[in-house]
Design an enzyme around this catalytic site. Structure first.
Site, PDB file in Angstrom:
ATOM      1  N   HIS A 168      -2.494  -7.343  -4.948  1.00 35.06           N
ATOM      2  CA  HIS A 168      -1.104  -6.900  -5.119  1.00 35.06           C
ATOM      3  C   HIS A 168      -0.156  -7.847  -4.388  1.00 35.06           C
ATOM      4  O   HIS A 168      -0.589  -8.707  -3.611  1.00 35.06           O
ATOM      5  CB  HIS A 168      -0.910  -5.474  -4.611  1.00 35.06           C
ATOM      6  CG  HIS A 168      -1.447  -5.230  -3.240  1.00 35.06           C
ATOM      7  ND1 HIS A 168      -0.911  -5.777  -2.103  1.00 35.06           N
ATOM      8  CD2 HIS A 168      -2.506  -4.523  -2.819  1.00 35.06           C
ATOM      9  CE1 HIS A 168      -1.601  -5.397  -1.054  1.00 35.06           C
ATOM     10  NE2 HIS A 168      -2.593  -4.644  -1.458  1.00 35.06           N
TER      11      HIS A 168
HETATM   12  C1  T46 Z   1      -1.309  -5.433   2.274  1.00 34.04           C
HETATM   13  C2  T46 Z   1      -2.726  -5.668   2.674  1.00 34.04           C
HETATM   14  C3  T46 Z   1      -2.874  -6.800   3.644  1.00 34.04           C
HETATM   15  C4  T46 Z   1      -0.746   4.309   3.030  1.00 34.04           C
HETATM   16  O1  T46 Z   1      -0.712   5.514   2.712  1.00 34.04           O
HETATM   17  N1  T46 Z   1      -0.018   3.844   4.084  1.00 34.04           N
HETATM   18  C5  T46 Z   1      -0.023   2.541   4.469  1.00 34.04           C
HETATM   19  O2  T46 Z   1       0.679   2.164   5.428  1.00 34.04           O
HETATM   20  C6  T46 Z   1      -0.838   1.625   3.723  1.00 34.04           C
HETATM   21  C7  T46 Z   1      -0.868   0.161   4.102  1.00 34.04           C
HETATM   22  C8  T46 Z   1      -1.575   2.106   2.667  1.00 34.04           C
HETATM   23  N2  T46 Z   1      -1.529   3.417   2.335  1.00 34.04           N
HETATM   24  C9  T46 Z   1      -2.385   3.902   1.239  1.00 34.04           C
HETATM   25  C10 T46 Z   1      -2.098   3.321  -0.140  1.00 34.04           C
HETATM   26  C11 T46 Z   1      -3.445   3.425  -0.818  1.00 34.04           C
HETATM   27  O3  T46 Z   1      -3.589   4.713  -1.377  1.00 34.04           O
HETATM   28  O4  T46 Z   1      -3.725   3.559   1.540  1.00 34.04           O
HETATM   29  C12 T46 Z   1      -4.451   3.290   0.339  1.00 34.04           C
HETATM   30  C13 T46 Z   1      -5.096   1.920   0.399  1.00 34.04           C
HETATM   31  O5  T46 Z   1      -4.064   0.924   0.327  1.00 34.04           O
HETATM   32  P1  T46 Z   1      -4.283  -0.453  -0.447  1.00 34.04           P
HETATM   33  O6  T46 Z   1      -5.226  -0.259  -1.559  1.00 34.04           O
HETATM   34  O7  T46 Z   1      -2.918  -1.002  -0.767  1.00 34.04           O
HETATM   35  O8  T46 Z   1      -4.994  -1.337   0.683  1.00 34.04           O
HETATM   36  P2  T46 Z   1      -5.239  -2.896   0.689  1.00 34.04           P
HETATM   37  O9  T46 Z   1      -6.237  -3.145   1.753  1.00 34.04           O
HETATM   38  O10 T46 Z   1      -5.543  -3.421  -0.668  1.00 34.04           O
HETATM   39  O11 T46 Z   1      -3.803  -3.535   1.114  1.00 34.04           O
HETATM   40  C14 T46 Z   1      -3.256  -3.319   2.391  1.00 34.04           C
HETATM   41  C15 T46 Z   1      -1.781  -2.959   2.295  1.00 34.04           C
HETATM   42  O12 T46 Z   1      -1.605  -1.825   1.437  1.00 34.04           O
HETATM   43  C16 T46 Z   1      -0.941  -4.095   1.760  1.00 34.04           C
HETATM   44  O13 T46 Z   1       0.427  -3.827   2.002  1.00 34.04           O
HETATM   45  O14 T46 Z   1      -0.511  -6.359   2.229  1.00 34.04           O
HETATM   46  O15 T46 Z   1      -3.391  -4.508   3.178  1.00 34.04           O
END
Ligand code: T46
Length: 138
Positions: free
Chosen positions: A50
Site C-alpha cells: 500500500h
Molecule cells: C505502513 C507499514 C509500514 C490499525 O487499526 N491501527 C494502526 O495504527 C495501524 C498501523 C493499523 N491498523 C489496522 C489496519 C489493519 O486492519 O491493523 C491492520 C493491519 O494493518 P496493515 O495491513 O496496514 O499492516 P501493514 O504491516 O501492511 O502496514 C503497516 C501500516 O498499516 C502502514 O501504514 O506504512 O506498516
C-alpha cells in the site's frame, strides 16, 4: 524518491549496551502522533502492499532484519533495516512492501498522523493512477 535513511542518535554504555532515541520535531521532521510496532512475524513474511496519501513515518528495526521496498510508480529501491540505529523516513506517495528476513524481527513506526484508513491506497493500479494525477497537477 521521497525517503531518507537517517542515523538514530545512539549512546554507547559500554558493557551495558546502547540506548537509541529520537525526538519528534527535533530529530524527525514532524510531530509524532502515533507509534505502532509489528512483531511475531514469521521469517519470509511479506507485509505492506500500500501507499499513503499524506502520512509521514519513520521506520526502524530494534531487533532483526527487515527489508523495505519502496516504489514511486517508476522506480523501486530497497532498504535493509538491520541496525537499531538506522531509521527510514518515508513521505507520502510511496508504495511499500516489507519483507521479514529474520524470525521475530520487530518493525517500529512513528507516524505523523492518527490511524486513518482513508489515507491508504491499497490497490496498485489505483496507486499508479494517483501518481499520474499528481504529475499532471504538478
Ligand atoms: C505502513 C507499514 C509500514 C490499525 O487499526 N491501527 C494502526 O495504527 C495501524 C498501523 C493499523 N491498523 C489496522 C489496519 C489493519 O486492519 O491493523 C491492520 C493491519 O494493518 P496493515 O495491513 O496496514 O499492516 P501493514 O504491516 O501492511 O502496514 C503497516 C501500516 O498499516 C502502514 O501504514 O506504512 O506498516
Amino acid at each position: 524518491m521521497k525517503y531518507q535513511i537517517i542515523h538514530i542518535k545512539t549512546i554507547d554504555s559500554g558493557y551495558a549496551g546502547k540506548l537509541s532515541f529520537f525526538e519528534g520535531s527535533h530529530d524527525v521532521p514532524f510531530e509524532i502522533k502515533r507509534i505502532y510496532y509489528i512483531h511475531g512475524v514469521p521469517n519470509g513474511s511479506v507485509r505492506g502492499g500500500h501507499a499513503h496519501k499524506a502520512l509521514k513515518q519513520i521506520l526502524f528495526c530494534p531487533f532483526g532484519r527487515i527489508e523495505i521496498i519502496l516504489d514511486n510508480g517508476t522506480e523501486k529501491t530497497s532498504v535493509m533495516l538491520d541496525d537499531p540505529a538506522k531509521g527510514l523516513l518515508i513521505g507520502p506517495g510511496l508504495w511499500r512492501d516489507m519483507i521479514w528476513h529474520q524470525e521475530n524481527s520487530v518493525l517500529c513506526v512513528a507516524a505523523s498522523e492518527y490511524y486513518d484508513e482513508k489515507d491508504y491506497i491499497r490497490n496498485y493500479d489505483a496507486f499508479l493512477a494517483y501518481v499520474k494525477a499528481g504529475e499532471r497537477h504538478g
